[in-house]
Every structure is written in C-alpha cells, then in structure tokens.
Design an enzyme around this catalytic site. Structure first.
Site, PDB file in Angstrom:
ATOM      1  N   ASP A  30       0.844  -1.197   0.000  1.00 41.01           N
ATOM      2  CA  ASP A  30       0.000   0.000   0.000  1.00 41.01           C
ATOM      3  C   ASP A  30       0.882   1.250   0.000  1.00 41.01           C
ATOM      4  O   ASP A  30       1.603   1.505   0.970  1.00 41.01           O
ATOM      5  CB  ASP A  30      -0.903  -0.018   1.242  1.00 41.01           C
ATOM      6  CG  ASP A  30      -2.035   0.979   1.168  1.00 41.01           C
ATOM      7  OD1 ASP A  30      -2.116   1.721   0.180  1.00 41.01           O
ATOM      8  OD2 ASP A  30      -2.858   1.020   2.108  1.00 41.01           O
ATOM      9  N   ASP A  31       0.842   2.013  -1.084  1.00 36.47           N
ATOM     10  CA  ASP A  31       1.574   3.287  -1.193  1.00 36.47           C
ATOM     11  C   ASP A  31       3.084   3.125  -1.089  1.00 36.47           C
ATOM     12  O   ASP A  31       3.779   4.025  -0.605  1.00 36.47           O
ATOM     13  CB  ASP A  31       1.111   4.275  -0.111  1.00 36.47           C
ATOM     14  CG  ASP A  31      -0.311   4.759  -0.308  1.00 36.47           C
ATOM     15  OD1 ASP A  31      -0.986   4.254  -1.223  1.00 36.47           O
ATOM     16  OD2 ASP A  31      -0.758   5.619   0.465  1.00 36.47           O
ATOM     17  N   CYS A  70      -5.570   3.918  -4.415  1.00 29.79           N
ATOM     18  CA  CYS A  70      -5.875   2.606  -3.826  1.00 29.79           C
ATOM     19  C   CYS A  70      -7.017   1.828  -4.481  1.00 29.79           C
ATOM     20  O   CYS A  70      -6.809   0.759  -5.048  1.00 29.79           O
ATOM     21  CB  CYS A  70      -6.190   2.777  -2.340  1.00 29.79           C
ATOM     22  SG  CYS A  70      -4.864   3.507  -1.374  1.00 29.79           S
ATOM     23  N   HIS A 128     -10.644  -2.576   0.732  1.00 28.93           N
ATOM     24  CA  HIS A 128     -10.904  -1.238   0.170  1.00 28.93           C
ATOM     25  C   HIS A 128     -11.654  -1.286  -1.161  1.00 28.93           C
ATOM     26  O   HIS A 128     -11.419  -0.477  -2.060  1.00 28.93           O
ATOM     27  CB  HIS A 128      -9.609  -0.448   0.025  1.00 28.93           C
ATOM     28  CG  HIS A 128      -9.832   1.037   0.122  1.00 28.93           C
ATOM     29  ND1 HIS A 128      -8.811   1.962  -0.005  1.00 28.93           N
ATOM     30  CD2 HIS A 128     -10.972   1.766   0.326  1.00 28.93           C
ATOM     31  CE1 HIS A 128      -9.298   3.182   0.121  1.00 28.93           C
ATOM     32  NE2 HIS A 128     -10.614   3.082   0.320  1.00 28.93           N
ATOM     33  N   ASP A 277       0.313  -0.954  -4.906  1.00 24.75           N
ATOM     34  CA  ASP A 277      -0.920  -0.506  -5.556  1.00 24.75           C
ATOM     35  C   ASP A 277      -0.729   0.790  -6.329  1.00 24.75           C
ATOM     36  O   ASP A 277      -1.358   1.014  -7.356  1.00 24.75           O
ATOM     37  CB  ASP A 277      -2.061  -0.367  -4.540  1.00 24.75           C
ATOM     38  CG  ASP A 277      -1.782   0.633  -3.429  1.00 24.75           C
ATOM     39  OD1 ASP A 277      -0.634   1.089  -3.275  1.00 24.75           O
ATOM     40  OD2 ASP A 277      -2.730   0.956  -2.668  1.00 24.75           O
TER      41      ASP A 277
END
Length: 512
Positions: A30-31, A70, A128, A277
C-alpha cells in the site's frame, strides 16, 4: 445497476482441477514507491526477503499499476480491467467506509475465475473495495462475495491517519479504523500493533490447509500507508526511521509466507508476485516513501500519472521456472495478473473481449518473450492522461501542484483535502496540445520533454491507438461516492467500540 459491462466468457461448464497447476501468491503493498527497496536503489533501507525475491527470481523495472490510487488499482488487479470500464471512477476516486457501492458483482474476479479451475482461494489484509450494501454490517461487498472462500484477518477500509491512538480519541478512531475476521467484527477501533503477525499466521494456515491442491492467496498489506506503525520486533530496526521499520516488517511477512511454501516443498510449483498498488504518499516526506529517481518530490507520487505515481517496484518468484537474478525491462501492468494466472491455471478467456485489458505475461516471466502490450493507457478517474508506447510516454494531461513544497510536507495530521494531488479536472490539471513526450527509458524522471515536431509519425500512431481504445469504452454508472451514513460499520451498536480477544496476541508477544 451497472450497464455496458461485458461479462467474462468461460469455456468450462464445471469446475476442474488441472494436475500440476501452479499455486499463486500476490503480495500487494500500500503506497510503496519505486525507490523504497535497497534493490531499487534506496541507500539506507535494509535488504530483506522482498529483495531476496529478486535475487531468487526476477525484478521488473517497468511494471505499471492499473491506477495511481488505492481503490481503482485494486479493482484493476482483481478484474483485469481498467477502472473506467467497471465504474470505479468519480471525484472521490476511492470507496469510503459508509459508501453503499462496491466492486461490481457483475465482474468475475480472478479469484472466481480460478475457482472455476479448481483452486482454493484465500485473502488476508486490506480490501478497500466496498463494505456494506443495504444495511449496516451486512458486509455485502466484502471479499467472500467476490470468490474468496477463505478470508482471514482483513481490513475492509485499510488504515487511515486516524488509526493513531497518540493523536486521536477512541471515538475519532472508530469511524475509519476497524478489523474483521471474515465477515465478523474483531476490533473497533483497530490496534495496528498485531496486524502483520495476524495476517502472516492466517496466510500460513491457508497454505498449510491447501498445500495438496492448487491455491490462490491474495495478501494486500497495510504497509506503508500512513499512519505508520510497527510491531515490537521491528520498531527501531531501520536506519531509515519508522518508514524503514514498516518496510522491514512487511518484508519479514513476505519471507515468512515464502518460507512456509518452502517448508511444504511446494516452491517449484508456486508463483509469487510482489507489487505496490500505487506510488508513495510524498506529502508525508520521510514518512511517505520514495519514488526514487522518478518524477521529483513536488508532483510525482500517489494520485498522479507521472511515473512516480504509477510505476511500481515489482518482483516475481518461481524457483525452477523464473530465472534467478534476472532484471526485466519489459513494459507490463498489474492488470496483466488476471490473464497470466488464468492462463497458467489452464483456463481460457474470450480473447476477442476488448474490454478485458489484461494480457498474459507468462512468457515475460520466463524471460522468453517481450511484453504483449504495444500501448498502456493511464487514467485519472475517467480522464485519459497518458499513454506508454515502447520507450515513450505521451502525456496529454498532467497534474501540477500550486502550493509551495514546504506547505504540504506533513509531520502531524494531514488535511484530507490537501493530502495529494488527486484531482483529475480542477485548475491543478493541465492539458497539453501537442502532448508532452518523454523517453522514459532515457529520462525516467520526465524532466526533458522531446520536440513533438520530430515525432509526428509516432504521435499519429499513438493518437490513432487512443481513438481505437476510446471506442471500446462503454459509459458505465459510477459505483463510487454513494454515501449512506447508515452504512457506517459499527460493532456493539451504538457504541461502535469492541476489542475482542484475538488468539495470536499472547503468542506474538512471546515470539517477537
């Protein structure tokens, strides 16, 4: 109801198990940015099991995400389609915890497609892609409704800056910080300290239960999205600080899962891929990751279609099949996971379906063939921003920052309205006619635009490809931004607070 979405055509009437079908593990960070690993050039990040994936397998230098933020990037991974095709577009760009929308159920995810091939399917980690559908806590959009028969510890919304007890009250944290086990509440608000350990234990359990049949494990991590956290064994482990601690903890988790595969002697029948992502949250400065030598810190990270927002660190591992220590420069995309896994599993898709953007890269993984893509199309919501063509990046629209750099470098609590340049249509978005042209092989930082007058034939070819591509886009109703406050997740109503005992807590304290 969604309209204009083509359904996926299967040529199998019943589920089957193909002898020798490989297992699949997709690690999804994530990120995490292009420059966040030692093997991608970070000078102080410790080497870990993720880097070892590259030593034992393949590292990709031109792997692109399906989107720069995301929710749509996750939707593209699971469906093999660009988000614009399935309605995962809109001003919000992501699902909020109270949205009534979710990943369209009309879409057949890669998990569902692999189930048709006799695969066991499991998921642990960040979702998410929607939570509740009709009433609070119905979980109508959770992973079990999209082909995942096993769902361990999962975070339907992921994590947020509000998931920090040092800065927020319990009531403030409860709104966006909660954890599920399958479809059942486990904790609200979330205590992140045990999260990685719990996810790893669930992943190990899934592998152990399914070691004698083909399986697909989807493991999207919480790291390294702010707020940053670390378990006791990883706090202070990195010279780089808390962000480096997060990378070390995530890398440990990858190592634990792959070691489990090795302990069961199934490594030569297991393909594992690690990707992120989207790009890093650059506004958080040292707490927000690195895009490396890609577009500079001011404008080039998460939310943008500059290279730093969409070009990912990527590793593929399959002992005995993927050549060890290879560095691959072919241009590929996260959307390709769908077609690749399905082909390797022995499945067949409708190759004439132009709305399926995914192409198999099985030959690329073996270092036997070039990329199947002539073009990659990069969007911000429903706006086409750029096209990758060979070594060239043609940007029709770019995003710029209008605020001084020092004004958006956060050390405290970020302002959600200013956190990233996520906008696709406001005055920070600039159209270019003629478009900007970069040779991203020679100039990955996109600092030196080429003269369009010298590339007229190439531009004509790309413009014609854009025209053909847009002709395949069918207008589809957005599933984002459908707020319904009554769908706010809430355990132990109306308190919206619970902290059920988890069996891994005491075990972790003794092992770390």
């Amino acid at each position: 109801m969604l309209v204009g979405i083509s359904t996926f055509a299967f040529f199998l009437c019943v589920a089957k198990t193909v002898v020798g079908s490989p297992n699949f593990i997709i690690f999804f960070a994530d990120d995490v940015g292009y420059g966040d690993f030692q093997s991608f050039g970070h000078p102080t990040q410790e080497k870990g099991p993720i880097d070892v994936m590259g030593d034992e397998g393949m590292r990709f230098t031109s792997w692109y995400s399906g989107d720069s933020i995301c929710t749509p990037s996750r939707a593209s991974l699971l469906t093999g389609r660009l988000p614009i095709r399935i309605g995962v577009v809109g001003p919000n760009r992501v699902f909020w915890q109270w949205d009534q929308g979710g990943l369209p159920k009309s879409e057949i995810t890669i998990a569902e497609a692999l189930q048709q091939q006799g695969y066991a399917t499991g998921m642990v980690g960040k979702w998410h892609l929607g939570i509740n559908e009709k009433v609070a806590n119905d979980g109508g959009h959770l992973p079990m409704h999209h082909g995942f028969e096993y769902v361990g510890t999962n975070y339907p919304y992921g994590q947020n800056w509000k998931c920090d007890p040092k800065k927020f009250s319990t009531a403030e944290m409860s709104e966006k910080c909660f954890k599920y086990k399958n479809s059942t509440f486990v904790q609200q608000p979330t205590d992140m300290i045990n999260s990685t350990f719990e996810m790893v234990e669930d992943a190990k359990d899934f592998i152990m239960r399914n070691k004698n049949q083909p399986f697909f494990l989807y493991m999207p991590f919480l790291q390294a999205h702010c707020t940053l956290f670390c378990s006791p064994g990883f706090c202070g482990s990195s010279r780089r600080g808390i962000y480096g601690d997060n990378i070390n903890e995530m890398s440990w988790a990858v190592g634990e899962v792959l070691d489990t595969v090795k302990r069961h002697s199934i490594q030569e029948n297991t393909l594992a891929i690690f990707i992120s992502d989207n790009g890093p949250q650059l506004e958080m400065c040292v707490d927000g990751g690195s895009s490396g030598f890609l577009k500079d810190l001011v404008i080039g990270g998460k939310g943008s279609t500059w290279e730093g927002g969409i070009r990912m660190p990527a590793f593929a591992w399959w002992p005995g099949t993927i050549p060890a220590g290879e560095v691959n420069h072919e241009v590929v995309s996260t959307v390709d996971i769908y077609a690749t896994l399905l082909e390797l599993a022995g499945g067949n898709a409708d190759e004439d379906d132009v709305t399926r953007d995914s192409k198999s890269i099985s030959g690329v993984l073996r270092n036997e063939s070039p990329s199947p893509h002539e073009f990659l199309f990069h969007y911000c919501s429903d706006r086409l921003m750029a096209v990758r063509y060979g070594e060239y990046k043609i940007s029709y629209v770019t995003q710029m920052r209008t605020t001084d750099f020092t004004d958006f470098c956060y050390e405290g609590v970020p302002d959600d309205d200013r956190i990233t340049n996520l906008r696709c249509y406001d005055d920070t978005v600039v159209s270019h006619d003629p478009p900007l042209i970069f040779n991203t092989d020679e100039d990955p930082a996109e600092e030196h635009p080429l003269n369009p007058a010298r590339h007229g034939l190439m531009l004509s070819h790309v413009n014609e490809a854009v025209r053909r591509h847009k002709a395949t886009i069918v207008p589809t109703r957005s599933v984002l931004g459908l707020k319904n406050a009554a769908l706010q997740p809430c355990c132990n109503y109306p308190a919206c607070v619970c902290n059920y005992e988890h069996p891994y807590e005491s075990q972790q304290k003794s092992e770390l």
